[in-house]
Motif scaffolding. Sequence first.
Motif, mmCIF file in Angstrom:
data_model
loop_
_atom_site.group_PDB
_atom_site.id
_atom_site.type_symbol
_atom_site.label_atom_id
_atom_site.label_comp_id
_atom_site.label_asym_id
_atom_site.label_seq_id
_atom_site.Cartn_x
_atom_site.Cartn_y
_atom_site.Cartn_z
ATOM 1 N N PHE A 5 0.815 -1.199 0.000
ATOM 2 C CA PHE A 5 0.000 0.000 0.000
ATOM 3 C C PHE A 5 0.851 1.253 0.000
ATOM 4 C CE2 PHE A 5 -2.711 3.296 1.917
ATOM 5 C CZ PHE A 5 -3.706 3.296 0.963
ATOM 6 N N GLU A 6 1.987 1.170 0.630
ATOM 7 C CA GLU A 6 2.849 2.349 0.673
ATOM 8 C C GLU A 6 3.316 2.687 -0.740
ATOM 9 O OE1 GLU A 6 5.946 1.765 3.567
ATOM 10 O OE2 GLU A 6 4.434 1.738 5.176
ATOM 11 N N GLN A 7 3.673 1.623 -1.455
ATOM 12 C CA GLN A 7 4.067 1.857 -2.848
ATOM 13 C C GLN A 7 2.878 2.378 -3.648
ATOM 14 O OE1 GLN A 7 5.850 -1.712 -4.499
ATOM 15 N NE2 GLN A 7 7.193 -1.937 -2.692
ATOM 16 N N PHE A 8 1.718 1.817 -3.351
ATOM 17 C CA PHE A 8 0.497 2.244 -4.011
ATOM 18 C C PHE A 8 0.236 3.720 -3.777
ATOM 19 C CE2 PHE A 8 -4.224 2.541 -4.198
ATOM 20 C CZ PHE A 8 -4.393 2.152 -5.516
ATOM 21 N N MET A 9 0.415 4.088 -2.511
ATOM 22 C CA MET A 9 0.241 5.487 -2.129
ATOM 23 C C MET A 9 1.182 6.367 -2.942
ATOM 24 S SD MET A 9 -1.772 6.394 0.556
ATOM 25 C CE MET A 9 -0.898 7.535 1.643
ATOM 26 N N GLU A 10 2.397 5.918 -3.033
ATOM 27 C CA GLU A 10 3.422 6.664 -3.742
ATOM 28 C C GLU A 10 3.061 6.802 -5.212
ATOM 29 O OE1 GLU A 10 5.817 8.400 -2.769
ATOM 30 O OE2 GLU A 10 6.954 8.697 -4.604
ATOM 31 N N ALA A 11 2.569 5.682 -5.753
ATOM 32 C CA ALA A 11 2.197 5.689 -7.162
ATOM 33 C C ALA A 11 1.069 6.688 -7.403
ATOM 34 C CB ALA A 11 1.755 4.277 -7.589
ATOM 35 N N ILE A 12 0.059 6.666 -6.531
ATOM 36 C CA ILE A 12 -1.084 7.561 -6.691
ATOM 37 C C ILE A 12 -0.639 9.010 -6.536
ATOM 38 C CG2 ILE A 12 -3.283 8.307 -5.620
ATOM 39 C CD1 ILE A 12 -3.520 5.760 -7.281
ATOM 40 N N ARG A 13 0.291 9.175 -5.638
ATOM 41 C CA ARG A 13 0.775 10.536 -5.372
ATOM 42 C C ARG A 13 1.417 11.090 -6.629
ATOM 43 N NH1 ARG A 13 5.085 13.422 -4.231
ATOM 44 N NH2 ARG A 13 6.518 11.667 -4.520
ATOM 45 N N GLN A 14 2.308 10.294 -7.163
ATOM 46 C CA GLN A 14 3.023 10.762 -8.362
ATOM 47 C C GLN A 14 2.066 10.949 -9.523
ATOM 48 O OE1 GLN A 14 6.545 8.646 -9.440
ATOM 49 N NE2 GLN A 14 7.295 8.547 -7.328
ATOM 50 N N LEU A 15 1.126 10.010 -9.627
ATOM 51 C CA LEU A 15 0.131 10.069 -10.685
ATOM 52 C C LEU A 15 -0.670 11.369 -10.618
ATOM 53 C CD1 LEU A 15 -2.067 7.102 -11.755
ATOM 54 C CD2 LEU A 15 -3.165 9.281 -11.294
ATOM 55 N N GLY A 16 -1.125 11.663 -9.410
ATOM 56 C CA GLY A 16 -1.935 12.883 -9.227
ATOM 57 C C GLY A 16 -1.108 14.127 -9.563
ATOM 58 N N LEU A 17 0.138 14.104 -9.048
ATOM 59 C CA LEU A 17 1.005 15.234 -9.280
ATOM 60 C C LEU A 17 1.195 15.476 -10.773
ATOM 61 C CD1 LEU A 17 3.022 17.354 -8.080
ATOM 62 C CD2 LEU A 17 4.789 15.590 -8.281
ATOM 63 N N TYR A 18 1.408 14.367 -11.446
ATOM 64 C CA TYR A 18 1.728 14.494 -12.862
ATOM 65 C C TYR A 18 0.519 14.885 -13.695
ATOM 66 C CZ TYR A 18 3.398 13.391 -17.535
ATOM 67 O OH TYR A 18 3.731 13.486 -18.855
ATOM 68 N N TRP A 19 -0.546 14.091 -13.562
ATOM 69 C CA TRP A 19 -1.663 14.290 -14.463
ATOM 70 C C TRP A 19 -2.569 15.479 -14.108
ATOM 71 C CZ3 TRP A 19 -1.717 12.450 -19.046
ATOM 72 C CH2 TRP A 19 -0.988 11.280 -19.346
ATOM 73 N N LEU A 20 -2.600 15.789 -12.833
ATOM 74 C CA LEU A 20 -3.529 16.857 -12.462
ATOM 75 C C LEU A 20 -2.827 18.216 -12.363
ATOM 76 C CD1 LEU A 20 -5.570 14.952 -9.778
ATOM 77 C CD2 LEU A 20 -6.161 15.390 -12.166
ATOM 78 N N VAL A 21 -1.512 18.115 -12.210
ATOM 79 C CA VAL A 21 -0.823 19.388 -12.021
ATOM 80 C C VAL A 21 0.092 19.688 -13.205
ATOM 81 C CG1 VAL A 21 0.757 20.684 -10.533
ATOM 82 C CG2 VAL A 21 -0.894 19.092 -9.530
ATOM 83 N N LEU A 22 1.019 18.765 -13.441
ATOM 84 C CA LEU A 22 2.035 19.036 -14.451
ATOM 85 C C LEU A 22 1.476 18.936 -15.862
ATOM 86 C CD1 LEU A 22 5.053 17.083 -12.897
ATOM 87 C CD2 LEU A 22 4.609 19.537 -12.857
ATOM 88 N N ASN A 23 0.662 17.945 -16.064
ATOM 89 C CA ASN A 23 0.210 17.675 -17.431
ATOM 90 C C ASN A 23 -0.803 18.712 -17.896
ATOM 91 O OD1 ASN A 23 0.123 16.076 -19.790
ATOM 92 N ND2 ASN A 23 -1.923 15.383 -19.113
ATOM 93 N N ILE A 24 -0.622 19.160 -19.089
ATOM 94 C CA ILE A 24 -1.594 20.105 -19.652
ATOM 95 C C ILE A 24 -2.520 19.308 -20.545
ATOM 96 C CG2 ILE A 24 -1.911 22.082 -21.209
ATOM 97 C CD1 ILE A 24 0.953 22.898 -20.305
ATOM 98 N N PRO A 25 -3.776 19.226 -20.170
ATOM 99 C CA PRO A 25 -4.717 18.438 -20.978
ATOM 100 C C PRO A 25 -5.006 19.137 -22.303
ATOM 101 C CG PRO A 25 -5.886 19.580 -19.243
ATOM 102 C CD PRO A 25 -4.454 19.936 -19.055
ATOM 103 N N PRO A 26 -5.545 18.423 -23.203
ATOM 104 C CA PRO A 26 -5.922 19.044 -24.490
ATOM 105 C C PRO A 26 -7.017 20.082 -24.253
ATOM 106 C CG PRO A 26 -6.798 16.813 -24.358
ATOM 107 C CD PRO A 26 -5.906 16.992 -23.171
ATOM 108 N N PRO A 27 -7.025 21.101 -25.059
ATOM 109 C CA PRO A 27 -8.045 22.156 -24.842
ATOM 110 C C PRO A 27 -9.451 21.609 -25.062
ATOM 111 C CG PRO A 27 -6.804 22.486 -26.907
ATOM 112 C CD PRO A 27 -6.144 21.372 -26.195
ATOM 113 N N ARG A 28 -10.354 22.164 -24.261
ATOM 114 C CA ARG A 28 -11.737 21.706 -24.402
ATOM 115 C C ARG A 28 -12.341 22.289 -25.649
ATOM 116 N NH1 ARG A 28 -13.981 22.139 -18.221
ATOM 117 N NH2 ARG A 28 -12.305 20.923 -17.359
ATOM 118 N N PRO A 29 -13.096 21.511 -26.294
ATOM 119 C CA PRO A 29 -13.767 22.046 -27.493
ATOM 120 C C PRO A 29 -14.844 23.057 -27.088
ATOM 121 C CG PRO A 29 -14.488 19.781 -27.068
ATOM 122 C CD PRO A 29 -13.459 20.107 -26.024
ATOM 123 N N ASP A 30 -14.868 24.155 -27.715
ATOM 124 C CA ASP A 30 -15.906 25.143 -27.391
ATOM 125 C C ASP A 30 -16.798 25.385 -28.570
ATOM 126 O OD1 ASP A 30 -15.282 25.743 -24.699
ATOM 127 O OD2 ASP A 30 -13.404 26.606 -25.437
#
Lengths: 149, 903
Positions: free
Chosen positions: A124-149
């Motif tokens: 679980f500790e590794q799991f926690m770490e994985a989720i942490r990095q995942l969140g950091l990357y995809w929700l913060v660092l990663n720039i999603p594609p622009p939303r279609p308007d």
Amino acid sequence: MTTKDSVILLVEDNPDDEALTLRALKKNNILNKVVVARDGIEALDYLFGTGVHAGRDVSDQPQVVLLDLKLPKVDGHEVLRRIRATESTRLQPVVILTTSNEDRDVISSYQLGANSYIRKPVDFEQFMEAIRQLGLYWLVLNIPPPRPD
Amino acid sequence: MQVPNPGSNATGNDNLALTAAEFRRRFRWLIFYTWNIPPIFGLGFILLIGVLTPAQILGILTTPLEPAYILGWLAFALWFLPRCMRPLADWLDSKTGSSPEQAVRAVRRFPLIFWATFLIYLVVAPASVIVAAEIYTDFVATPYDWFRIELVALIVSIIVGLPIFFLTFDLFGQALGELELKRPIITIKTKVFLIGALVPLLIDTMLVQYYWTRTGYFTFETFGVWLLLEALAIGGSLIFAHSFGQSLGPLQRLIGAPRPLPEEHLSALRPRSTDELGLLTADFRNLLDELQLQNEILELNNRLLRTVGGVEDTGAALTVVVDLCKQALGADQAFLIVHDEVTGDFVGVAQTGDEFRPDGHWRVHADEPSLTKWVFEQGQTIAVEDMANDPRVSARVRASFSTRSSISTLIRRDGQKFGVLMAIQREQPRAYGSREIVLIESLAREAALALQTQQLRQARAQAEIALRDSEQRLVQQQEALIRLAEYQVYAASDIDRVLQAVTETVAAVIGVQRASVWRINHDRDEIICLDLFERDTQRHSQDAMLSGTDYPAYFTALKENRLIIANNAMTASETREFSQTYLVPQGIGAMLDAPIHRAGRAIGVLCSEHVDGQRHWKTDEANFSNSVADFVSLCLELHDHHLTANELAHHREHLEELVLSRTAELETVNRELEAFSYSVSHDLRAPLRAIDGFARALSEDYADRLDDNGQDYLNRVRAGTQRMGILIDDMLQLSRVGRAELRPVEVYLSSVARDIVTELALADPGRQVEVEISPNLSARGDPRLLRVMLTNLLDNAWKYTCKTQQARIEFRQVEIGGEQVYSVHDNGVGFDMQYADKLFGAFQRLHGAEFPGTGIGLATVTRIITRHGGRVWAEAELGKGATFFFTLACDPDTKVPHITYGN
């Protein structure tokens, strides 16, 4: 640094994993709204605004989809294929979050256009770490594609 | 001194040819006697009659004149006479030195020369005697003395000269023996006259002189008696010469007569005396008669052979025989009667004046007495002058043939009695002599010979026809075989078509009603008809079956690969068992069955069945059957091969199906295995994660409510789950290693090993391990699997050296037994070699909890190395470290076949 507005779509049929994932997200201070789809159909309904999610504003798509492969009704690969096959969701970031580390799962996922592939560790500790990095990357660092308007 | 005996030499030793030397020697001796005896004889007689006294005779002989005269003449004669006879001696010498005519001429001349010389010698001799006597003695010759001495000389010359002259001619006769003289040189008559008349006359004259000298008595009466005696001597010898001439007459006429002898000479050749000459004449006549008969017979035979040779059949030949018989014997009619072997009757098949009739112009019953029957049974020639009362002939026969005389003889052919040749006289009775018997017997012999010749000729003609037929048939058969051969292409696909062609061809070419091909079944106890063709209905049928238990002899013959030639199927040993069940119902009379064999083993039979009676199968037909049978064998073999090939193809397809289905099964299993692995990786790990996660959540969220013991338990729960997670991962890896497809490339083992050690060191930074890796080690293999393998080995080495001071790990290549072997050595805890075999099994561990591990690593290593066609083994000692050796085949794909199933 998290964007609270953006939604995480967690496609996970196992309630234990769902609880542990949500806990890991929370423990890592990822406070985005997490929509849980418990099978593939539900996930697709959410993304396409169909079925139980009929009428949802599909222009508002999740920041990232955390997709398990082994799912009832429609499995993760099929979900991914349909996401990529549909114009409105074609660019949707999808991270495969699964227990399997079988080569063919990994390969077929990338072939279908997965943006990332993460294996859930037993520890679980590794799991926690994985989720942490995942969140950091995809929700913060990663720039999603622009939303279609 | 050798004294020859001319007389005996002249008459004896006829076999010895007289040589020229012998002739000359004897001739000289004869001259010697001729010139010596008369003087001795004459002087003796002169002494005896007292013309000269002994003293005077002695005086004459001791003076040179008389001996000179005698010896001079002797020398002359010895030189002159042989010279005259040189042509004869020369002819004898070499037979070419002088011609026979010259020799004969010399002989003919000889009497004149001889007598001239001899008489001069003796007529002059008295003069020499008288002159010598007068010169050297007191003798004075009166004219009377001259007369008496001359007379003595003349008489002595003839009395002594004649015998010597005849002896000389005997010598010539012997010398000339081989020459054929056309006429006599000195006739017998002359000889008889000279010896019979002249010699007694001269002897008488000498006697008269002797008595006259002794008694002085000589009157006219004495002269008359002398004359009378002389006349008697001359007359007697004339009579004797006449008698001799009569005896000799018939033979004498033959001398110089033209050849062949004219009839008048032959008729004159009758004996006219009872002496040897008469007998000789009769013998000579018989000899000539016999010769003539032989001639006649020869001529007859010639005609017979010529005539019979020109006729076509036996009947014509026999007609010629009877015609010739009639002619030769001057008969009224001639018959040839043959013996009917079946009935024993005598059948007159040929007679003069009629055509030949094989069934006979007439027939004499076997039991009826007849001359024919008699001759046939006795085997003798019988001549009957008058048939009227002959008990050997029945009245009926006598009446029906009205025969007066007959002569009949047996004809033998090939040593067997064949029939009787008979010639008859109807009107005049006839006494048959040996001539007729010899003629008819010879005719019978020659007739038999002519018949044989004629039959041989016929046989040869038939043989020639048969040969021509046979050649024709051979050509047909060859053509048929060639046509059949074209059907071979159908053998594989359409054997029925081939067999129908075969049976139709056999029926047509051999000319049989039924032709069929049968095949021996697998158990070899039945034959099954593959095709039967019946010519009259032009129909084919199949599937008839004959059982070996019903027809054992036939099956035995068949299995022994024997060609069955049954000219009479009802009696032939192999086929008679078919009689009631097969032959009679089908009307089959003859069978020709050729075995169809493959590799010396009969597999079937080709049957030709002749319907309606027996048939003599010919060699070429049998050969043709054999050839066709061989062809059928070939076609059946092709067909069988085709079947086998089909079957094989079928099996192969089936095998492919089987492989496919097995593959499918395996794939299913594989998929299931994968599904299982998948499930394991997902579904086993998910609850573990849940346990671990919630245990963690518990210890975090409810730490305040748990005492140390509770925390410890939760930690143990988590340790268990983590360990379980590792186990599951290792197992998955083992399973994956077995299933994964090999993708061999060149793998640089040294650098892979360095990477692994680097990772190990990173993961366990507290360790100080001396690692030595040989550079440039590489091998061909699947890079991922080799990495997994090396990871396991190096991880183990790393792990088991953790308690060792100055831990050391070596990875290198060594050569063991000529083989390149990789080794991973450590100086760790090692293990006991007695457990070495357990080492490589799954879940086998030699160490406890002090060294973490699942017991799956070495099993994975083994599996990877095995899949690469290599071997792995270990050497170790407890406390002193361990070395793991492994080999890798150059090309894992070829060394170890392995079916892989990938996507």
